[in-house]
Design a protein around this motif. Structure first.
Motif, short mmCIF file in Angstrom:
data_model
loop_
_atom_site.label_atom_id
_atom_site.label_comp_id
_atom_site.label_asym_id
_atom_site.label_seq_id
_atom_site.Cartn_x
_atom_site.Cartn_y
_atom_site.Cartn_z
N ILE A 13 0.88 -1.18 0.00
CA ILE A 13 0.00 0.00 0.00
C ILE A 13 0.91 1.22 0.00
N THR A 14 0.55 2.23 -0.78
CA THR A 14 1.24 3.51 -0.71
C THR A 14 0.43 4.40 0.23
N ALA A 15 1.07 4.91 1.25
CA ALA A 15 0.40 5.75 2.23
C ALA A 15 0.98 7.16 2.19
N LEU A 16 0.08 8.13 2.10
CA LEU A 16 0.46 9.54 2.11
C LEU A 16 -0.24 10.21 3.29
N SER A 17 0.33 11.28 3.77
CA SER A 17 -0.36 12.06 4.79
C SER A 17 -0.22 13.53 4.43
N ALA A 18 -1.25 14.29 4.77
CA ALA A 18 -1.25 15.72 4.46
C ALA A 18 -2.25 16.42 5.36
N GLY A 19 -2.18 17.74 5.36
CA GLY A 19 -3.07 18.53 6.20
C GLY A 19 -3.69 19.68 5.44
N THR A 20 -4.86 20.09 5.88
CA THR A 20 -5.54 21.21 5.25
C THR A 20 -4.89 22.54 5.62
N GLN A 21 -4.22 22.57 6.78
CA GLN A 21 -3.48 23.74 7.24
C GLN A 21 -2.20 23.25 7.90
N PRO A 22 -1.27 22.70 7.11
CA PRO A 22 -0.10 22.04 7.70
C PRO A 22 0.74 22.97 8.57
N GLY A 23 1.23 22.37 9.66
CA GLY A 23 2.11 23.11 10.56
C GLY A 23 3.53 23.10 10.02
N GLU A 24 4.46 23.47 10.87
CA GLU A 24 5.86 23.53 10.45
C GLU A 24 6.60 22.22 10.68
N HIS A 25 6.12 21.40 11.61
CA HIS A 25 6.79 20.13 11.91
C HIS A 25 5.78 19.21 12.57
N ILE A 26 6.15 17.92 12.65
CA ILE A 26 5.24 17.01 13.34
C ILE A 26 5.38 17.24 14.84
N HIS A 27 4.35 16.88 15.56
CA HIS A 27 4.35 17.08 17.01
C HIS A 27 5.47 16.26 17.64
N SER A 28 6.26 16.88 18.49
CA SER A 28 7.39 16.20 19.12
C SER A 28 6.93 15.02 19.96
N GLU A 29 5.78 15.14 20.62
CA GLU A 29 5.29 14.03 21.45
C GLU A 29 4.90 12.83 20.59
N PRO A 42 -12.83 9.05 13.52
CA PRO A 42 -12.84 10.02 14.62
C PRO A 42 -11.81 9.62 15.68
N VAL A 43 -10.69 10.30 15.64
CA VAL A 43 -9.57 9.99 16.54
C VAL A 43 -9.14 11.29 17.20
N ASP A 44 -8.86 11.22 18.49
CA ASP A 44 -8.42 12.41 19.23
C ASP A 44 -7.11 12.96 18.66
N ASP A 45 -6.92 14.26 18.82
CA ASP A 45 -5.70 14.93 18.38
C ASP A 45 -4.61 14.73 19.44
N PRO A 46 -3.46 14.17 19.05
CA PRO A 46 -2.40 13.95 20.03
C PRO A 46 -1.55 15.18 20.33
N GLY A 47 -1.71 16.24 19.56
CA GLY A 47 -0.90 17.44 19.74
C GLY A 47 -1.02 18.01 21.15
N GLY A 48 0.11 18.17 21.80
CA GLY A 48 0.13 18.76 23.14
C GLY A 48 -0.29 17.83 24.26
N GLN A 49 -0.50 16.57 23.95
CA GLN A 49 -0.97 15.61 24.96
C GLN A 49 0.21 14.93 25.67
N ASP A 50 -0.07 14.34 26.82
CA ASP A 50 0.96 13.61 27.56
C ASP A 50 1.23 12.27 26.87
N GLU A 51 2.32 11.63 27.26
CA GLU A 51 2.74 10.38 26.61
C GLU A 51 1.68 9.29 26.68
N GLN A 52 1.02 9.13 27.81
CA GLN A 52 0.00 8.10 27.95
C GLN A 52 -1.15 8.32 26.96
N THR A 53 -1.56 9.57 26.79
CA THR A 53 -2.64 9.89 25.85
C THR A 53 -2.19 9.63 24.41
N VAL A 54 -0.97 10.04 24.08
CA VAL A 54 -0.46 9.80 22.73
C VAL A 54 -0.38 8.31 22.46
#
Length: 145
Positions: free
Chosen positions: A35-51, A103-115
């Protein structure tokens, strides 16, 4: 012999820094070129979330080449399946392309357990998707130990 079609899936979210990256990396890991998998955003940020990067790296998944990308109509038009993860109505609609919403929660800014919980949710979804799209038994072992 005819070449086997390799389906393309686009995972789309808003910033392309969390959910869509997790789904893309997991799909590439489990599909092993089927499978070829791509990812993109409607308003992409500058980098992926560090967490997100930290959790994926701890599972042995490389995120060093992940860079937020703008979701385009052409990207979706070239896909067999578009999976939205929180961008819903902002995602361009292309007739003929199958859409699904996870429908999946946004991991941005979350703690490690949530991510890790979000990664586990996407891991189960992706393993099922790989089985569906390849027509083969899905991966039985997960990167989540």
């Amino acid at each position: 012999m005819t070449a086997r079609h390799v389906p393309t899936v686009v995972f789309a979210c808003v910033r392309n820094g969390g959910r869509s990256v997790i789904a893309r990396v997991l799909t590439e890991h489990y599909a092993q070129g089927r499978i070829t998998a791509l990812s993109a955003g409607t308003q992409p940020g500058e980098h992926i979330h560090s967490e997100v990067a930290e959790v994926l790296e701890s599972l042995g998944l490389d995120t060093s080449k992940e860079q937020p990308t703008l979701l385009t109509r052409d990207m979706i038009a070239g896909a067999d399946l578009a999976i939205t993860l929180g961008c819903g109505e902002e995602c361009p609609y292309v007739p003929g392309v199958t859409y699904r919403d996870w429908p999946v929660d946004d991991p941005g800014g979350q703690d490690e357990q949530t991510v890790r919980r979000i990664v586990a949710d996407l891991d189960a979804r992706v393993r099922g998707l790989v089985a569906e799209l390849t027509g083969e038994a899905g991966p039985t072992s997960s990167v989540l130990r």
